[in-house]
Design a protein around this motif. Structure first.
Motif, mmCIF file in Angstrom:
data_model
loop_
_atom_site.group_PDB
_atom_site.id
_atom_site.type_symbol
_atom_site.label_atom_id
_atom_site.label_comp_id
_atom_site.label_asym_id
_atom_site.label_seq_id
_atom_site.Cartn_x
_atom_site.Cartn_y
_atom_site.Cartn_z
ATOM 1 N N ASP A 69 41.650 49.222 37.852
ATOM 2 C CA ASP A 69 42.468 48.579 38.873
ATOM 3 C C ASP A 69 41.734 47.413 39.529
ATOM 4 O OD1 ASP A 69 40.710 50.402 40.025
ATOM 5 O OD2 ASP A 69 42.059 50.952 41.654
ATOM 6 N N ARG A 73 41.139 39.749 37.725
ATOM 7 C CA ARG A 73 41.795 38.781 36.850
ATOM 8 C C ARG A 73 42.764 37.900 37.619
ATOM 9 N NH1 ARG A 73 40.880 40.088 31.449
ATOM 10 N NH2 ARG A 73 40.337 42.277 31.032
ATOM 11 N N ARG A 74 43.401 38.446 38.638
ATOM 12 C CA ARG A 74 44.372 37.690 39.423
ATOM 13 C C ARG A 74 43.726 36.744 40.424
ATOM 14 N NH1 ARG A 74 47.175 42.813 41.665
ATOM 15 N NH2 ARG A 74 47.754 41.377 43.337
ATOM 16 N N GLU A 122 41.839 44.469 37.118
ATOM 17 C CA GLU A 122 43.161 43.813 37.140
ATOM 18 C C GLU A 122 43.273 42.868 38.342
ATOM 19 O OE1 GLU A 122 47.153 42.976 38.208
ATOM 20 O OE2 GLU A 122 45.959 44.419 39.345
#
Length: 272
Positions: free
Chosen positions: A114, A120-121, A117
């Motif tokens: 998590d 990455r954003r 993720e």
């Protein structure tokens, strides 16, 4: 566009505290890190809660720790242009962007799925850097990391959040897998670990860094730093006075203890 951040537990949420600290440092008149990526990520997140803001200022000492570890990493990379770098529990740290290693360096950032993720954003991709989504306590991810070059292992703000058994197991796996290089980490004193444990955070403290040498005989302690030694460089006057006052308390002065170990050559299990 604003990004919504939903982290599943208290330990993971600490990455927002250190992100806030680095962003506030960047906005100061004389930044220690110059971490513009932290500032950009915080602006994309938008408002953070008051607890994050207060804790972020109190955790400004983590900026001093990051600055020291960046210096150690730069020193290593200057000597090893073909190094492998393994950044454990990378969170939202932009170290690979701050250090901007050369094209011969293979860099690996590892954290929970998590967190990866979210990373990455919020942070830009960087050539030569691979993200690995895993808990550090899982045994299989290490097979993805090559061991055919000198390695720099960075474990900043990680070991105090593990149990002693998990910390020892992790260090043993690392020293079994890699040949030679440097291991940079930090530990927390036992009194501070017990206090933090009451708040649901820290599980483990260490007062004698030589204990790590006894766990892993191929490791040799080469630096045991006082992170508050550079407190005069803090650009925010209130925080500078606060850390100066608190540095008179031995337990506080050594509550975060950056350590650098040298990993010597030996028999290793060859990887990819």
């Amino acid at each position: 566009m604003r990004e919504r951040i939903d982290l599943s537990d208290r330990v993971r949420r600490t990455l927002l505290v250190t992100l806030y600290s680095r962003a506030i440092d960047y906005r100061s008149p004389a930044p220690l890190l110059g971490d513009r990526w932290a500032d950009e990520a915080l602006r994309r997140i938008g408002r953070v809660g008051p607890l994050v803001r207060v804790a972020g200022l109190d955790a400004y000492v983590a900026v001093l720790r990051a600055r020291l570890m960046d210096a150690w990493a730069r020193e290593f990379l200057a000597e090893h242009e073909d190094a492998v770098v393994l950044h454990l529990a990378c969170g939202l740290d932009s170290r690979v962007l701050r250090l901007d290693p050369g094209p011969g360096v293979r860099w690996y950032d590892l954290d929970f799925p998590d967190v990866v993720e979210i990373r990455r954003r919020l942070l830009p991709r960087r050539d030569g850097c691979q993200l690995i989504a895993s808990s550090v306590t899982e045994p299989d991810w290490i097979r993805q990391i090559p061991n055919d070059a000198p390695v720099l292992i960075i474990a900043e703000g990680l070991l105090p959040y593990l149990s002693e058994a998990d910390a020892r197991s992790l260090l043993e796996r690392l020293t079994e897998h890699f040949g030679e290089g440097d291991l940079v980490l930090d530990v927390m004193s036992s009194p501070m670990a017990r206090l933090s444990g009451l708040l649901g955070y820290t599980l483990w403290g260490l007062d004698d860094p030589r204990e790590i040498e006894r766990w892993c005989p191929r490791l040799r302690l080469i630096d045991d730093a006082d992170v508050l030694a550079a407190r005069a460089r803090i650009p925010l006057a209130g925080l500078r006075l606060y850390t100066r006052a608190m540095s008179w308390i031995p337990a506080y002065r050594r509550m975060i203890r950056p350590l650098r170990f040298r990993l010597s050559k030996g028999l290793v299990r060859r990887g990819r």
